[in-house]
Write a protein that holds these residues in place. Structure first.
Motif, PDB file in Angstrom:
ATOM      1  N   ASP A  48       0.797  -1.232   0.000  1.00 42.14           N
ATOM      2  CA  ASP A  48       0.000   0.000   0.000  1.00 42.14           C
ATOM      3  C   ASP A  48       0.830   1.283   0.000  1.00 42.14           C
ATOM      4  OD1 ASP A  48       0.993  -0.124   2.569  1.00 42.14           O
ATOM      5  OD2 ASP A  48      -0.927   0.209   3.550  1.00 42.14           O
ATOM      6  N   HIS A  49       2.146   1.195  -0.135  1.00 42.65           N
ATOM      7  CA  HIS A  49       2.963   2.404  -0.182  1.00 42.65           C
ATOM      8  C   HIS A  49       4.353   2.094  -0.725  1.00 42.65           C
ATOM      9  CE1 HIS A  49       4.326   0.733   3.670  1.00 42.65           C
ATOM     10  NE2 HIS A  49       5.431   1.454   3.507  1.00 42.65           N
ATOM     11  N   VAL A  50       5.043   3.169  -1.160  1.00 42.44           N
ATOM     12  CA  VAL A  50       6.422   3.032  -1.643  1.00 42.44           C
ATOM     13  C   VAL A  50       7.303   4.063  -0.954  1.00 42.44           C
ATOM     14  CG1 VAL A  50       5.804   2.072  -3.899  1.00 42.44           C
ATOM     15  CG2 VAL A  50       6.066   4.548  -3.644  1.00 42.44           C
ATOM     16  N   HIS A  51       8.580   3.707  -0.805  1.00 37.45           N
ATOM     17  CA  HIS A  51       9.611   4.592  -0.275  1.00 37.45           C
ATOM     18  C   HIS A  51      10.638   4.827  -1.371  1.00 37.45           C
ATOM     19  CE1 HIS A  51       8.788   4.321   4.141  1.00 37.45           C
ATOM     20  NE2 HIS A  51       8.169   3.216   3.753  1.00 37.45           N
ATOM     21  N   LEU A  52      11.088   6.067  -1.502  1.00 35.92           N
ATOM     22  CA  LEU A  52      12.129   6.406  -2.452  1.00 35.92           C
ATOM     23  C   LEU A  52      13.207   7.200  -1.723  1.00 35.92           C
ATOM     24  CD1 LEU A  52       9.162   6.922  -3.913  1.00 35.92           C
ATOM     25  CD2 LEU A  52      10.584   7.558  -5.810  1.00 35.92           C
ATOM     26  N   LEU A  53      14.450   6.950  -2.074  1.00 38.36           N
ATOM     27  CA  LEU A  53      15.551   7.805  -1.647  1.00 38.36           C
ATOM     28  C   LEU A  53      16.101   8.405  -2.931  1.00 38.36           C
ATOM     29  CD1 LEU A  53      17.392   8.955   0.534  1.00 38.36           C
ATOM     30  CD2 LEU A  53      18.870   6.956   0.201  1.00 38.36           C
ATOM     31  N   VAL A  54      15.995   9.721  -3.054  1.00 35.30           N
ATOM     32  CA  VAL A  54      16.344  10.418  -4.284  1.00 35.30           C
ATOM     33  C   VAL A  54      17.455  11.415  -3.994  1.00 35.30           C
ATOM     34  CG1 VAL A  54      15.457  11.979  -6.070  1.00 35.30           C
ATOM     35  CG2 VAL A  54      13.971  10.197  -5.136  1.00 35.30           C
ATOM     36  N   ASN A  55      18.501  11.405  -4.828  1.00 31.14           N
ATOM     37  CA  ASN A  55      19.465  12.509  -4.731  1.00 31.14           C
ATOM     38  C   ASN A  55      19.081  13.521  -5.802  1.00 31.14           C
ATOM     39  OD1 ASN A  55      20.626  11.656  -7.160  1.00 31.14           O
ATOM     40  ND2 ASN A  55      22.417  10.794  -6.206  1.00 31.14           N
ATOM     41  N   PHE A  56      19.178  14.803  -5.451  1.00 36.42           N
ATOM     42  CA  PHE A  56      18.688  15.838  -6.356  1.00 36.42           C
ATOM     43  C   PHE A  56      19.604  17.050  -6.307  1.00 36.42           C
ATOM     44  CE2 PHE A  56      16.810  16.501  -2.236  1.00 36.42           C
ATOM     45  CZ  PHE A  56      16.817  17.872  -2.047  1.00 36.42           C
TER      46      PHE A  56
END
Length: 139
Positions: free
Chosen positions: A63-71
């Motif tokens: 029911d959910h997602v986690h993202l680790l994003v470098n920006f």
């Protein structure tokens, strides 16, 4: 200065910006299966690349997602998030229509809300102490 793999460089800036993002499905319905999760990961990786960002880590539950994003510092996180949710919603509803229709209705895939937290580097109190320890010029 030692080269650190997490530090990125541009023409006029050096940065190390990471965001932890969490997107929840509408009504927290458990729609994701393994195939949908992979479609979501690939889609979000492409959206990140279009913004000049990198998807460092991706995972989630039904029911959910986690993202680790470098920006880079030029990216407005709200615009990145809007694009991540919008593009992934369209593709997931298109490519996994029977499963999505079983759990969700209407044109919404994601809940309107999301979590966004910046992460990485030293703790806030360490940075605060470092700034306080600078030798200010005196009058």
């Amino acid at each position: 200065m030692d080269e650190e793999p997490d530090i990125r460089r541009g023409r006029h800036a050096v940065w190390q910006c990471h965001a932890h993002l969490v997107f929840v499905t509408k009504y927290r319905h458990g729609v994701f299966d393994a195939a949908m999760m992979e479609t979501c990961r690939v889609t979000m990786e492409k959206v990140c690349a279009d913004f000049g960002c990198g998807l460092v880590e991706f995972n989630g539950e039904d029911d959910h997602v986690h993202l680790l994003v470098n920006f880079p510092p030029t990216v407005e996180l709200s615009k990145l998030i809007n694009s991540l949710k919008g593009v992934s919603s369209r593709i997931l509803r298109r490519d996994h229509r029977p499963r999505v229709k079983r759990f969700l209705w209407g044109n919404n895939f994601w809940a309107r809300s999301y979590y966004c937290g910046t992460v990485g580097g030293p703790a806030v109190d360490v940075v605060q102490n470092y700034i306080q320890s600078q030798k200010s010029p005196h009058a």
